[in-house]
Enzyme design. Structure first.
Site, PDB file in Angstrom:
ATOM      1  N   ASP A   9       0.875  -1.166   0.000  1.00 44.54           N
ATOM      2  CA  ASP A   9       0.000   0.000   0.000  1.00 44.54           C
ATOM      3  C   ASP A   9       0.920   1.225   0.000  1.00 44.54           C
ATOM      4  OD1 ASP A   9      -2.299   1.708   0.542  1.00 44.54           O
ATOM      5  OD2 ASP A   9      -1.538   1.793   2.602  1.00 44.54           O
ATOM      6  N   ASP A  11      -0.051   5.223   0.944  1.00 51.84           N
ATOM      7  CA  ASP A  11      -0.253   6.151   2.065  1.00 51.84           C
ATOM      8  C   ASP A  11      -0.340   5.398   3.384  1.00 51.84           C
ATOM      9  OD1 ASP A  11      -0.617   8.906   0.863  1.00 51.84           O
ATOM     10  OD2 ASP A  11      -2.101   7.782  -0.293  1.00 51.84           O
ATOM     11  N   ASP A 161      -1.683  -0.694   5.926  1.00 53.14           N
ATOM     12  CA  ASP A 161      -1.854  -0.129   7.274  1.00 53.14           C
ATOM     13  C   ASP A 161      -3.308   0.009   7.698  1.00 53.14           C
ATOM     14  OD1 ASP A 161      -2.136   2.045   5.315  1.00 53.14           O
ATOM     15  OD2 ASP A 161      -2.319   3.345   7.071  1.00 53.14           O
TER      16      ASP A 161
END
Length: 218
Positions: A9, A11, A161
């Protein structure tokens, strides 16, 4: 393809963009009709799943895609100022030297990712970048990557995240590592049962060195 593949991922996993995204959200608060985000609110939201955040949002569902587009556009003006999380560069260097194929799947726009990578001398670390506009559509992008590159699902791990990253990996039938240095808290990530839950980027190298995840080329 039987090469070992790690998909990241962007961001909150590679880029430390939370403060910038909060600043942008507060800048757009009046236009989209929601309250400015406080630090207490960020902590509260970090303990909710991605779907719970959307369900509790004061923004009408039909406005969310428009807001996301504006956020990404605003982020383009700030992207070159963003830094990777401490330890990310060293970890990527290590993983690359071990022969992993590295990629990015993100709901951000590709140009933002490319600008970030170039600004931080990381553009040569990644073999592919795929982006999509849907908040909960990462599994479709992952499946596209698998099909296009003819990858084997048991040779792939997704690293993210947020709870929606865990959800996307499970829908794609690949393993997932959840990281706690991004948006969602360790508590809510653990509730969604990732294959691994880690607290520092360096732990990625440790995971794959221990052969706990069977994604090595036979």
């Amino acid at each position: 393809m039987t090469q070992k593949v790690l998909i990241f991922d962007f961001d909150g996993t590679l880029a430390d963009s939370r403060k910038t995204l909060v600043h942008i959200a507060n800048k757009l608060a009046g236009e989209f009709g929601f309250d400015r985000v406080t630090e207490d609110e960020i902590i509260r939201l970090s303990n909710l799943s991605s779907r719970e955040i959307v369900q509790q949002s004061p923004i009408p569902t039909y406005k969310i895609p428009f807001l996301l587009r504006r956020v990404k556009k605003e982020l383009n003006q700030e992207i070159k100022k963003l830094q990777p999380f401490i330890g990310i560069k060293e970890t990527l260097n290590s993983l690359k030297s071990q022969g992993f194929l590295l990629g990015i799947v993100t709901s951000n726009i590709e140009n933002n990712v490319l600008d970030f990578l170039k600004s931080n001398q990381l553009e040569n670390h990644f073999d592919f970048i795929y982006s999509g506009s849907s908040l909960f559509g990462k599994d479709k992008i992952i499946k596209k990557v698998i099909q296009k590159h003819q990858l084997l699902t048991d040779h792939i791990v997704y690293i993210g995240d947020e709870t929606r990253d865990i959800e996307a990996a499970k829908k794609s039938k690949i393993k997932v590592v959840a990281v706690t240095w991004g948006f969602n808290s360790a508590h809510i990530l653990a509730q969604h049962n990732p294959d691994f839950l880690i607290h520092q980027p360096q732990e990625l190298t440790e995971i794959f060195n221990t052969k706990n995840i069977k994604i090595s080329v036979e």
